[in-house]
Every structure is written in structure tokens, then in C-alpha cells.
Design a protein around this motif. Structure first.
Motif, mmCIF file in Angstrom:
data_model
loop_
_atom_site.group_PDB
_atom_site.id
_atom_site.type_symbol
_atom_site.label_atom_id
_atom_site.label_comp_id
_atom_site.label_asym_id
_atom_site.label_seq_id
_atom_site.Cartn_x
_atom_site.Cartn_y
_atom_site.Cartn_z
ATOM 1 N N ASN A 161 0.843 -1.186 0.000
ATOM 2 C CA ASN A 161 0.000 0.000 0.000
ATOM 3 C C ASN A 161 0.885 1.245 0.000
ATOM 4 O OD1 ASN A 161 -1.557 2.254 1.122
ATOM 5 N ND2 ASN A 161 -3.178 0.757 1.473
ATOM 6 N N GLU A 162 0.939 1.947 -1.122
ATOM 7 C CA GLU A 162 1.830 3.100 -1.245
ATOM 8 C C GLU A 162 1.500 4.226 -0.266
ATOM 9 O OE1 GLU A 162 4.747 3.652 -2.781
ATOM 10 O OE2 GLU A 162 4.624 1.503 -3.180
ATOM 11 N N PRO A 163 0.212 4.564 -0.036
ATOM 12 C CA PRO A 163 -0.071 5.597 0.962
ATOM 13 C C PRO A 163 0.472 5.250 2.351
ATOM 14 C CG PRO A 163 -1.988 5.281 -0.433
ATOM 15 C CD PRO A 163 -1.014 4.196 -0.792
ATOM 16 N N VAL A 164 0.406 3.972 2.716
ATOM 17 C CA VAL A 164 0.961 3.546 4.005
ATOM 18 C C VAL A 164 2.469 3.747 4.020
ATOM 19 C CG1 VAL A 164 1.473 1.503 5.408
ATOM 20 C CG2 VAL A 164 -0.872 1.943 4.664
ATOM 21 N N ARG A 165 3.145 3.302 2.974
ATOM 22 C CA ARG A 165 4.599 3.460 2.893
ATOM 23 C C ARG A 165 4.988 4.932 2.944
ATOM 24 N NH1 ARG A 165 6.926 -1.462 1.230
ATOM 25 N NH2 ARG A 165 8.901 -0.411 0.811
#
Length: 334
Positions: free
Chosen positions: A63-67
Motif C-alpha cells: 500500500n503506497e499511501p501507508v509506505r
């Protein structure tokens, strides 16, 4: 909401970030650390298991937003390979990730389902004497009717690894009572070197899993293998219980809540306030609301309704009773 403290020698803080719930909990953990310990100077590491033959699905945080949320809070994502546990025993992540951490640098590991609720710099860690969480129940072992008892079961492990059993005992506790024996929750642990700690932890965990003493033939190790091996590793490295002042970790400085419904049900008003404070900024909210349990419990107010089911001054004595009440009212989610 945080207070200032005198500068302490730097150390690294690490959690395991994995695709799904753990990755969102990691965001909450790091947000709470930054809010409540703004003067913390150590590195914040999120150890990430990588895809491999021991995982049916890719466990990495996709999950890019999490990263992005993690890196924007100056957390470093550190990949590690699963060589011994993986899918069949994901709790082994906290053992295997240690080899990927900076060698020779003091560290404190926390489970992601932990809030930093105070100043971590104020905790007087003695990294020469490792320890772990004493917020635990007597979940292992389970002595059988015809023996051996707690002493025989635990002593068989100390004997297997050539460790002194007698010096591990808390003689203030009765014989054959589980608290007499060195036992921790693996929700946090620390030492001066992750590689040294990890090698001992891994050695013991694999030996217990693959060739347990005959005295343990009736014992079950899943999901407690890490908590069986942990006290042995700590004892072997010169640590033990009560190496920290009471009331800091699992107290004024950290809260190992385990699941959001349990946090709202039984943790302090301060812990709830910290949770809602650190998850309120729009940047964090945009990420966290994509995970349904967080969206419902925090942002849609179900946590407050769950808390209203309980009298904080008169909580049920057993956790199962808390869980049952939450479930029957539709507030059990993870």
C-alpha cells in the motif's frame, strides 16, 4: 501532549510492518512516537518481510499511501527475508527481522499494536541486561494431570541449553505457580545488539520447535513458541525480569493495546486520548480510514460506544468476558 526530557543515549526502535492490519498499526505507532516523544533521536525502523517460498502471499507492505506515511514521519523501511518461519508461524517475524537491523546498535522492539503514550527518552533502558514485557498471563505451559509440572517443564528447557534454572526463578512466588518461572509477553524486548540477541532467540526457537525435550511431548508451541524461547534468550544474555522501573513501559510511556476494541474497552482515558489525537491529522486520517476497523472504531465513533459498555473502575476480571461483551454488541473487529 508530550513533555520534554533530558537527552538520552540514542537507540533504535523497531516494529514489523506487514501487508494488512500490521501496516496500518505501524502508522499509528510511529505517529504516536513522533507526537509523544518529539525529542527521540534514534532511528525508527519498520522491518518488512519479503515475498519468498515460505509465504503463500506477498507479505510486504504494498500500500503506497501507508509506505509514504511512514517515510514522511522519518521511519525507515528495512526489508528482511523469512528463512525459517513465514506463513506457518508469522510470529517468527520478530525473530528473523533482528538479523536485518544495524549490528551493534541498541534496539527496542515493539509490537505494532502499541501506542507510545509518554516520553520514551525517559525510560532508563539498561541495554546490557535484556528484558521484555511482564504484561502477560500464564498462557504456557499447560501441565498435564500426571506431570511434569511447571518446574519439570521449564527446567527441561534450561537443561537442554545448558542454562542455570535456579537463578531464573522468582522465589517470592509459590512453587508450581506460573509467575515463579521466567515468562514474558513478546510485545516488547530490548538489548545492546539485535544480531547477538537474534542469533540466540533463533537458535532456541528452532531447537524447541524441531527437537523439544521429551518432557514437553504433550505441550503445544503454536502460537507461543516466541514466548517460550524469549525468556531463555534473555536469561542466557544476562537479563531478566524487573530490569526496568515499574509503571513506564506497559504503563505511563507505552500501551500494548493488542486490538482497538480492547483499547477502547479497558485502557486508560489517556491512551484513548493519545490514539485519537495522533490519528486526527488529515494526512494520517486519509491513510488510516482505508482500513475498516480503524475507520469504524476511531473515525465513526464506535470505539466510544464500545467504551460506554464498561465501567472502567469495575472491569471484568477475565479478558474473554470483555471480548464476549464486545462481540455480542457488534464491536469486535480486527
Amino acid at each position: 501532549m508530550a513533555s520534554k526530557s533530558a537527552a538520552a543515549a540514542p537507540f533504535n526502535v523497531v516494529v514489523v510492518g506487514q501487508n494488512g492490519r500490521l501496516s496500518y498499526e505501524a502508522v499509528v505507532f510511529v505517529a504516536s512516537l513522533r507526537a509523544m516523544s518529539p525529542d527521540f533521536k534514534g532511528r525508527v525502523l519498520v522491518a518488512e518481510p519479503q515475498a519468498g517460498p515460505l509465504w503463500e502471499k506477498d507479505p510486504s507492505m504494498r500500500n503506497e499511501p501507508v509506505r509514504n506515511a511512514l517515510t514522511e514521519m522519518d521511519a525507515e523501511i528495512i526489508p528482511f527475508e523469512s528463512k525459517h518461519f513465514g506463513e506457518v508461524y508469522p510470529f517468527g517475524n520478530k525473530i528473523e527481522m533482528l538479523s536485518a537491523l544495524p549490528k551493534g546498535e541498541p534496539f527496542v522492539f515493539f509490537d505494532t499494536d502499541t501506542l507510545i503514550t509518554g516520553d520514551l527518552n525517559a525510560v532508563p533502558f539498561d541495554f546490557e541486561r535484556p528484558s521484555a514485557s511482564l504484561r502477560r498471563e500464564g498462557t504456557w505451559p499447560h501441565p498435564q494431570l500426571y506431570g511434569p509440572g511447571y518446574t519439570g517443564l521449564w527446567k527441561s528447557l534450561y537443561d537442554k541449553f545448558g542454562l542455570d534454572f535456579e537463578s531464573s526463578l522468582d522465589l517470592s512466588q509459590p512453587d508450581e505457580y506460573w509467575r515463579r518461572y521466567l515468562y514474558f509477553n513478546a510485545g516488547f524486548f530490548y538489548y545492546k545488539c539485535p544480531h547477538e540477541f537474534g542469533e540466540k532467540f533463533l537458535e532456541y526457537a528452532l531447537a524447541i520447535r524441531d527437537a523439544p525435550p521429551v518432557e514437553l511431548c504433550a505441550q503445544v508451541f503454536d502460537p507461543w513458541l516466541d514466548q517460550v524461547a524469549l525468556p531463555l534468550a534473555i536469561h542466557a544474555l544476562g537479563g531478566g525480569r524487573d530490569t526496568l522501573p515499574e509503571g513506564l513501559l506497559d504503563g505511563a510511556v507505552t500501551c500494548h493495546y493488542r486490538l482497538l476494541p480492547l483499547l477502547y474497552a479497558r485502557e486508560s482515558d489517556h491512551a484513548v486520548a493519545v490514539l485519537e489525537h495522533v490519528t486526527a491529522p488529515n494526512k494520517i486520517k486519509k491513510v488510516l480510514k482505508n482500513y475498516d476497523p480503524i475507520k469504524r472504531m476511531i473515525y465513526q465513533g464506535r470505539g466510544a460506544k464500545a467504551r460506554a459498555l464498561f465501567d472502567q473502575a469495575n472491569m471484568p476480571r477475565k479478558e474473554q468476558a470483555i471480548r464476549n461483551r464486545l462481540k455480542s454488541n457488534g464491536y469486535w473487529m480486527r
